[in-house]
Design a protein around this motif. Structure first.
Motif, PDB file in Angstrom:
ATOM      1  N   ILE A 299       0.853  -1.183   0.000  1.00 28.27           N
ATOM      2  CA  ILE A 299       0.000   0.000   0.000  1.00 28.27           C
ATOM      3  C   ILE A 299       0.893   1.238   0.000  1.00 28.27           C
ATOM      4  CG2 ILE A 299      -1.739   1.329   1.250  1.00 28.27           C
ATOM      5  CD1 ILE A 299      -2.949  -1.205   0.315  1.00 28.27           C
ATOM      6  N   PHE A 300       0.629   2.195  -0.916  1.00 31.49           N
ATOM      7  CA  PHE A 300       1.347   3.465  -0.951  1.00 31.49           C
ATOM      8  C   PHE A 300       0.409   4.587  -0.517  1.00 31.49           C
ATOM      9  CE2 PHE A 300       3.991   0.901  -3.677  1.00 31.49           C
ATOM     10  CZ  PHE A 300       5.272   1.404  -3.509  1.00 31.49           C
ATOM     11  N   ILE A 301       0.948   5.530   0.281  1.00 28.21           N
ATOM     12  CA  ILE A 301       0.162   6.667   0.750  1.00 28.21           C
ATOM     13  C   ILE A 301       0.980   7.937   0.532  1.00 28.21           C
ATOM     14  CG2 ILE A 301      -1.020   7.748   2.702  1.00 28.21           C
ATOM     15  CD1 ILE A 301      -1.151   4.922   3.981  1.00 28.21           C
ATOM     16  N   ASP A 302       0.429   8.896  -0.203  1.00 22.21           N
ATOM     17  CA  ASP A 302       1.128  10.148  -0.508  1.00 22.21           C
ATOM     18  C   ASP A 302       0.232  11.334  -0.096  1.00 22.21           C
ATOM     19  OD1 ASP A 302       2.827  12.086  -1.484  1.00 22.21           O
ATOM     20  OD2 ASP A 302       2.313  11.754  -3.594  1.00 22.21           O
ATOM     21  N   ASN A 303       0.483  11.988   1.024  1.00 23.30           N
ATOM     22  CA  ASN A 303       1.528  11.729   1.966  1.00 23.30           C
ATOM     23  C   ASN A 303       1.036  12.038   3.364  1.00 23.30           C
ATOM     24  OD1 ASN A 303       2.203  14.526   2.835  1.00 23.30           O
ATOM     25  ND2 ASN A 303       3.020  14.799   0.783  1.00 23.30           N
ATOM     26  N   LEU A 304       1.911  11.885   4.360  1.00 26.52           N
ATOM     27  CA  LEU A 304       1.527  12.024   5.766  1.00 26.52           C
ATOM     28  C   LEU A 304       0.916  13.391   6.078  1.00 26.52           C
ATOM     29  CD1 LEU A 304       1.521  10.976   8.682  1.00 26.52           C
ATOM     30  CD2 LEU A 304       3.887  11.771   8.898  1.00 26.52           C
ATOM     31  N   LEU A 305       1.530  14.453   5.562  1.00 28.35           N
ATOM     32  CA  LEU A 305       1.067  15.806   5.874  1.00 28.35           C
ATOM     33  C   LEU A 305      -0.289  16.127   5.261  1.00 28.35           C
ATOM     34  CD1 LEU A 305       4.290  18.017   5.630  1.00 28.35           C
ATOM     35  CD2 LEU A 305       3.102  17.237   7.681  1.00 28.35           C
ATOM     36  N   SER A 306      -0.691  15.356   4.250  1.00 26.52           N
ATOM     37  CA  SER A 306      -1.942  15.642   3.553  1.00 26.52           C
ATOM     38  C   SER A 306      -3.134  14.884   4.125  1.00 26.52           C
ATOM     39  CB  SER A 306      -1.796  15.306   2.064  1.00 26.52           C
ATOM     40  OG  SER A 306      -0.777  16.093   1.478  1.00 26.52           O
ATOM     41  N   ILE A 307      -2.896  14.002   5.096  1.00 23.38           N
ATOM     42  CA  ILE A 307      -4.008  13.264   5.702  1.00 23.38           C
ATOM     43  C   ILE A 307      -4.887  14.236   6.478  1.00 23.38           C
ATOM     44  CG2 ILE A 307      -4.648  11.449   7.332  1.00 23.38           C
ATOM     45  CD1 ILE A 307      -2.018  10.063   6.690  1.00 23.38           C
ATOM     46  N   SER A 308      -6.185  14.209   6.203  1.00 27.91           N
ATOM     47  CA  SER A 308      -7.124  15.140   6.830  1.00 27.91           C
ATOM     48  C   SER A 308      -7.370  14.789   8.297  1.00 27.91           C
ATOM     49  CB  SER A 308      -8.450  15.115   6.064  1.00 27.91           C
ATOM     50  OG  SER A 308      -9.451  15.818   6.757  1.00 27.91           O
ATOM     51  N   ASP A 309      -7.550  15.824   9.112  1.00 29.37           N
ATOM     52  CA  ASP A 309      -7.867  15.577  10.527  1.00 29.37           C
ATOM     53  C   ASP A 309      -9.337  15.236  10.714  1.00 29.37           C
ATOM     54  OD1 ASP A 309      -9.184  17.988  10.222  1.00 29.37           O
ATOM     55  OD2 ASP A 309      -7.884  19.118  11.550  1.00 29.37           O
ATOM     56  N   GLY A 310     -10.119  15.331   9.636  1.00 30.35           N
ATOM     57  CA  GLY A 310     -11.530  14.959   9.705  1.00 30.35           C
ATOM     58  C   GLY A 310     -12.359  15.864  10.594  1.00 30.35           C
ATOM     59  N   GLY A 311     -11.849  17.068  10.847  1.00 28.44           N
ATOM     60  CA  GLY A 311     -12.597  17.992  11.694  1.00 28.44           C
ATOM     61  C   GLY A 311     -12.413  17.753  13.177  1.00 28.44           C
ATOM     62  N   LYS A 312     -11.573  16.773  13.557  1.00 31.77           N
ATOM     63  CA  LYS A 312     -11.340  16.507  14.974  1.00 31.77           C
ATOM     64  C   LYS A 312     -10.449  17.594  15.569  1.00 31.77           C
ATOM     65  CE  LYS A 312     -11.841  11.487  14.798  1.00 31.77           C
ATOM     66  NZ  LYS A 312     -11.198  10.171  15.111  1.00 31.77           N
ATOM     67  N   GLN A 313     -10.706  17.918  16.806  1.00 30.51           N
ATOM     68  CA  GLN A 313      -9.947  18.963  17.483  1.00 30.51           C
ATOM     69  C   GLN A 313      -8.789  18.333  18.261  1.00 30.51           C
ATOM     70  OE1 GLN A 313     -10.627  22.270  16.973  1.00 30.51           O
ATOM     71  NE2 GLN A 313     -12.130  21.477  15.527  1.00 30.51           N
ATOM     72  N   TYR A 314      -7.693  18.001  17.549  1.00 32.08           N
ATOM     73  CA  TYR A 314      -6.516  17.471  18.224  1.00 32.08           C
ATOM     74  C   TYR A 314      -5.850  18.585  19.029  1.00 32.08           C
ATOM     75  CZ  TYR A 314      -6.840  13.348  15.201  1.00 32.08           C
ATOM     76  OH  TYR A 314      -7.250  12.208  14.560  1.00 32.08           O
ATOM     77  N   GLN A 315      -5.288  18.242  20.193  1.00 33.08           N
ATOM     78  CA  GLN A 315      -4.645  19.243  21.039  1.00 33.08           C
ATOM     79  C   GLN A 315      -3.396  19.812  20.385  1.00 33.08           C
ATOM     80  OE1 GLN A 315      -4.107  17.020  24.689  1.00 33.08           O
ATOM     81  NE2 GLN A 315      -5.903  17.979  25.611  1.00 33.08           N
ATOM     82  N   SER A 316      -2.741  19.027  19.557  1.00 36.07           N
ATOM     83  CA  SER A 316      -1.531  19.488  18.872  1.00 36.07           C
ATOM     84  C   SER A 316      -1.290  18.603  17.658  1.00 36.07           C
ATOM     85  CB  SER A 316      -0.314  19.429  19.800  1.00 36.07           C
ATOM     86  OG  SER A 316      -0.001  18.075  20.103  1.00 36.07           O
ATOM     87  N   LYS A 317      -0.421  19.065  16.750  1.00 38.34           N
ATOM     88  CA  LYS A 317      -0.056  18.255  15.592  1.00 38.34           C
ATOM     89  C   LYS A 317       0.703  17.004  16.023  1.00 38.34           C
ATOM     90  CE  LYS A 317      -0.091  21.540  11.785  1.00 38.34           C
ATOM     91  NZ  LYS A 317       0.657  22.067  10.624  1.00 38.34           N
TER      92      LYS A 317
END
Length: 428
Positions: A299-317
């Motif tokens: 499986i290839f994924i391009d790329n890590l920085l482009s994965i959406s947070d899905g609107g979740k409120q993460y405390q930090s990156k």
């Protein structure tokens, strides 16, 4: 209410086996790992919880002691008295079949969990809309419970057989030189990172094309680039033509058109599997699991920085990327295929640094960088810049490799044809 799937005799068989030979039976991993919730009958849940508690405290487990403790906890009458305990012991004539009983109990427990998840999904879909991503993730998670524990000696014997037959790993690297030197990939979570405009997407696409030519199937989650943006890159590499000039010139020559048509025909034969546009980590995992049913080698994924947070409120990156990499690690474990994740490095350190787990959980970290005109120092050795090789000189350095070998490779990237060529291994 419809009765849930279960096996009455198997549940009684487990309890009866313990009563016949408590220490030997409870010492077996399959028995010890059963929880009260794995039992369907509420009486068996109570009995099993009590047995486990007695075992943990080092108490003698027999019919009399069990009865006394259940009576003291006001549970004896609840299960049907001593008569029920006697009926449990009568089912298991000998304790030798306890693991078989346990397998049956666990199998029915998982089936009931699946039914519960599906029922919740149906209710959720009726009330608030589709919940397919979450449902598939939950089903995949409990499916891991079906994985059979295998002794190390058996696994090592299988490893030796694969070494002897030359069948260690199943996924090729991007060129034959890497296959011969590193061996094939099998089940690694790999981070391939490089500064922007270094050519990592081009190398990934070249890798994917090579894999499909070898009859592998390697789906790509192209989150950063749309399919339309990949067209020119595929034409450039497969047709060995400068697709950038074709795009900006406003016309194409007959030779360029001929090569592009040939590339399109080859793409049709290769049957590449690419999903583009924004995706959350949950959507990526759901998509990947659905692809595996069709047969997948990587499986290839391009790329890590482009994965959406899905609107979740993460405390930090840091917390967000920590969550992403853990989900990808779980995905790797459940799919048993390599996962190649593209990323961008920290500009100051040249490492993947958003979360410690991003690096800790990766099995392989490969870093690519352009070689300046004055060359570069690698492990105390000066690597001069290569000229006259038909492209720009890049170094591909293994920053981490659980297989024990972490070399650096020199390669040349021809930007016109979006093609990489391995030159040599450095410092080996």
């Amino acid at each position: 209410m419809t009765e849930q799937p279960h096996d009455k005799n198997a549940e009684l068989g487990v309890i009866g086996s313990v009563l016949l030979s408590p220490q030997a039976t409870l010492a077996k991993q399959k028995i010890n790992e059963l929880t009260p919730s794995d039992f369907y009958d509420s009486r068996n849940k109570i009995v099993w919880r009590t047995i486990l508690d007695m075992y943990t405290k080092g108490l003698d487990i027999d019919l009399i002691n069990l009865s006394c403790i259940l009576h003291g906890n006001n549970h004896l009458d609840q299960i049907g008295g001593d008569e029920y305990l006697l009926s449990c012991q009568e089912v298991a004539i000998v304790p030798n079949h306890s693991c078989s009983y346990a397998d049956t109990v666990k199998d029915y427990s998982i089936r009931r969990q699946e039914i519960s998840i599906l029922n919740v999904a149906i209710d959720s879909s009726v009330r608030i809309g589709s919940s397919s991503d979450e449902t598939i993730t939950k089903l995949a998670s409990i499916n891991l419970q079906r994985t059979k524990d295998v002794d190390m000696n058996v696994l090592t014997e299988e490893w030796l057989d694969r070494c002897e037959s030359g069948k260690v790993g199943h996924m090729n690297w991007w060129c034959e030189e890497w296959d011969r030197f590193l061996g094939l990939l099998s089940q690694e979570l790999m981070i391939f990172h490089a500064p922007r405009s270094t050519g990592k997407t081009a190398l990934m696409l070249q890798w994917i094309i090579k894999a499909h030519k070898k009859k592998h199937r390697v789906p790509l989650a192209s989150i950063e680039m749309l399919k339309q943006e990949l067209c020119g890159r595929f034409v450039a590499h497969i047709g060995q033509v400068n697709s950038y000039n074709m795009r900006i010139r406003g016309m194409v020559t007959q030779d360029e058109k001929s090569k592009a048509k040939k590339a399109i025909e080859e793409l049709k034969v290769l049957e590449l599997c690419i999903r583009d546009k924004s995706m959350t980590i949950q959507q990526i995992c759901t998509w990947a699991r659905s692809e595996v049913r069709k047969g997948v080698n990587c499986i290839f994924i391009d790329n890590l920085l482009s994965i959406s947070d899905g609107g979740k409120q993460y405390q930090s990156k840091t917390i967000m990327y920590d969550h992403f990499i853990r989900e990808l690690r779980n995905l790797r474990d459940s799919l048993s295929v390599p996962i190649v994740l593209l990323a961008h490095p920290n500009e100051e350190t040249g490492r993947v640094a958003w979360s410690k787990d991003v690096e800790n959980f990766a099995d392989i970290i490969l870093y690519m960088v352009n070689v300046p005109n004055e060359g570069v120092e690698i492990n105390g050795e000066h690597i001069p810049c290569l000229y006259g090789e038909g492209g720009k000189h890049v170094l591909l350095k293994f920053q981490k490799n659980r297989q024990g070998i972490s070399p650096t490779a020199s390669a040349v990237f021809n930007m016109e044809t979006q093609t990489f060529k391995h030159i040599k291994w450095e410092n080996v």
